[in-house]
Design a protein around this motif. Structure first.
Motif, PDB file in Angstrom:
ATOM      1  N   THR A  89      -0.714  -5.678   1.012  1.00 22.18           N
ATOM      2  CA  THR A  89      -0.374  -5.749  -0.412  1.00 22.18           C
ATOM      3  C   THR A  89      -1.625  -5.972  -1.257  1.00 22.18           C
ATOM      4  N   PHE A  90      -1.545  -5.504  -2.482  1.00 19.71           N
ATOM      5  CA  PHE A  90      -2.657  -5.616  -3.421  1.00 19.71           C
ATOM      6  C   PHE A  90      -2.093  -6.065  -4.772  1.00 19.71           C
ATOM      7  N   GLY A 139       0.802  -1.217   0.000  1.00 19.95           N
ATOM      8  CA  GLY A 139       0.000   0.000   0.000  1.00 19.95           C
ATOM      9  C   GLY A 139       0.831   1.260   0.000  1.00 19.95           C
ATOM     10  N   SER A 140       2.047   1.183   0.534  1.00 19.19           N
ATOM     11  CA  SER A 140       2.922   2.361   0.578  1.00 19.19           C
ATOM     12  C   SER A 140       3.333   2.830  -0.809  1.00 19.19           C
ATOM     13  N   ARG A 141       3.204   1.981  -1.823  1.00 14.67           N
ATOM     14  CA  ARG A 141       3.585   2.344  -3.175  1.00 14.67           C
ATOM     15  C   ARG A 141       2.451   3.031  -3.937  1.00 14.67           C
ATOM     16  N   PHE A 193      -1.808   1.514 -12.040  1.00 14.53           N
ATOM     17  CA  PHE A 193      -2.705   1.925 -10.958  1.00 14.53           C
ATOM     18  C   PHE A 193      -4.057   2.378 -11.482  1.00 14.53           C
ATOM     19  N   TYR A 194      -4.073   3.069 -12.615  1.00 19.28           N
ATOM     20  CA  TYR A 194      -5.274   3.768 -13.064  1.00 19.28           C
ATOM     21  C   TYR A 194      -5.972   3.084 -14.229  1.00 19.28           C
ATOM     22  N   PHE A 250      -5.439   7.090  -3.438  1.00 20.44           N
ATOM     23  CA  PHE A 250      -6.049   5.786  -3.153  1.00 20.44           C
ATOM     24  C   PHE A 250      -6.352   5.625  -1.669  1.00 20.44           C
ATOM     25  N   MET A 251      -5.777   6.470  -0.820  1.00 23.15           N
ATOM     26  CA  MET A 251      -6.062   6.506   0.621  1.00 23.15           C
ATOM     27  C   MET A 251      -5.998   5.105   1.245  1.00 23.15           C
TER      28      MET A 251
END
Length: 408
Positions: A86-87, A71-73, A136-137, A78-79
């Protein structure tokens, strides 16, 4: 690896030149005096020429895979509440093929941009630059912009790097040649000084009789170091190169005159055409009253300039009778020679209609001769220059011109 960030390219190139100089200085005096200069230069060039990296953006290809991303990346919008969670996300991978030595991109050229230090991944197995982007998008345009930015960073200083390496490579032959000649001159001066002492010189006995060929590494260029059987060196007479070119130019002018006036020279034999060349050469050169040497005809079709009973220039005149006869003419010419750096010419008269085809055939077949070393720059469409070795002594190199004229 980080591009344009490790060290200056100038430092690398300076160290390469120093390595070349040290290699030449480490050779024995007998080796330097007796080795065939052109072969030794080609050997050092092949070893020290840098393989310029070429980046083939026109052959880029893309693939994707999934990877767990912490999530830190993720971008701020994305909050993600737990940065350690992890995703799974798609990773878009661009592969840019390259050739040459990609590691040279680590070095800063003479002019470089502030983009130095940009990190890229190199896959040496597939020989590609690997650029990865997290999707990401699910926005293709964002990925394309990120890729284009990366390419701009990579190419930011690339042309300057390429120019600096090309300048080093282009100047390498002259650097090697001048370094060899400087060492030879120092050896000659020392030899003259020792000889002036008037006492016998004891040779060192630890000098090896032959020099081994380094074992090539897999996928590396095969470097073959010229082998020299050590022996005493005796200075040999040589025709000045400027005079050699003047002689060849006169032959070329006479040959072109044959072509311009076919009705005058049609039906002439080799000896007659040879005599026309000889009569033009002889009054143009004076080689000194001490030796009394001048151009002379010593065989059926050749023109020779001799010094101290040995040939320093010979021109062999023949009609074109095919590949086999052409190579036999070169054999005949080489058979006259004993001195290192003799100057020669094969003058070929062509009656065939397809003159251009004969020219191309001659240029190809000459490279098959066992004494062929390398091709030099041509002086004319019908005047080609080569370096050959003398039979039975590969370290005695001679210059051979092939001059061809169409006589229908």
């Amino acid at each position: 690896m980080k591009i344009y960030a490790e060290d200056t390219l100038d430092n690398l190139l300076s160290s390469k030149r120093l390595e070349v100089k040290n290699r030449i200085e480490s050779e024995s005096e007998d080796y330097i005096l007796n080795v065939g200069e052109e072969q030794y230069i080609e050997y050092l060039k092949s070893e020290f020429t840098l393989d310029i990296p070429e980046i083939h953006t026109d052959k880029v290809y893309v693939d994707t895979y999934e990877r767990d991303i912490p999530g830190s990346r993720f971008p701020m919008e994305f909050m993600i509440s737990n940065p350690h969670k992890t995703f799974k996300k798609d990773i878009v991978v661009y592969h840019i093929p390259y050739s040459g030595s990609i590691d040279l991109l680590r070095f800063r050229p003479s002019s470089w941009t502030s983009m130095a230090g940009y990190e890229i991944k190199i896959d040496k197995q597939s020989r590609t630059i690997v650029l990865e982007y997290i999707n990401f998008y699910n926005d293709a345009e964002k990925i394309k912009r990120a890729y284009n930015d990366s390419v701009r960073y990579i190419f930011g200083s690339y042309q300057h790097l390429k120019n600096d390496i090309e300048a080093y490579n282009n100047g390498l032959e002259n650097f090697i040649r001048s370094t060899i000649n400087a060492r030879r001159q120092r050896i000659s001066k020392k030899t003259d000084f020792i000889a002036s002492l008037g006492v016998p010189v004891k040779k060192k006995t630890e000098t090896p009789q032959t020099f081994a060929v380094p074992q090539p590494k897999l996928k590396d260029k095969i470097q073959v170091r010229p082998i020299v059987h050590t022996k005493g060196f005796k200075p040999e007479p040589t025709l000045d190169n400027d005079n050699y070119i003047k002689i060849l130019k006169i032959i070329n002018d006479v040959g072109k005159n044959f072509e311009r006036l076919p009705s005058v020279y049609s039906g002439k034999y080799e000896e007659h055409l040879r005599d026309h060349i000889l009569l033009t050469l002889d009054p143009n050169f004076e080689f000194g009253s001490a030796s009394g040497e001048t151009f002379n005809k010593t065989g059926k079709t050749d023109i020779q300039l001799r010094y101290d009973s040995s040939v320093v220039f010979v021109a062999e005149c023949k009609f074109w009778e095919g590949e086999k006869a052409f190579l036999a003419t070169i054999d005949q010419l080489l058979g006259y020679l004993t001195w290192r750096d003799s100057k020669t010419s094969v003058v070929i008269f062509v009656r065939n209609k397809g003159f251009t085809s004969v020219l191309e055939t001659a240029k190809e077949v000459i490279k098959k001769h066992p004494n062929f070393i390398r091709e030099k720059q041509a002086n004319d469409d019908n005047w080609f220059n080569y370096i050959f070795s003398i039979p039975d002594d590969s370290n005695k190199e001679i210059q051979l011109a092939v001059q061809m004229y169409h006589l229908p």
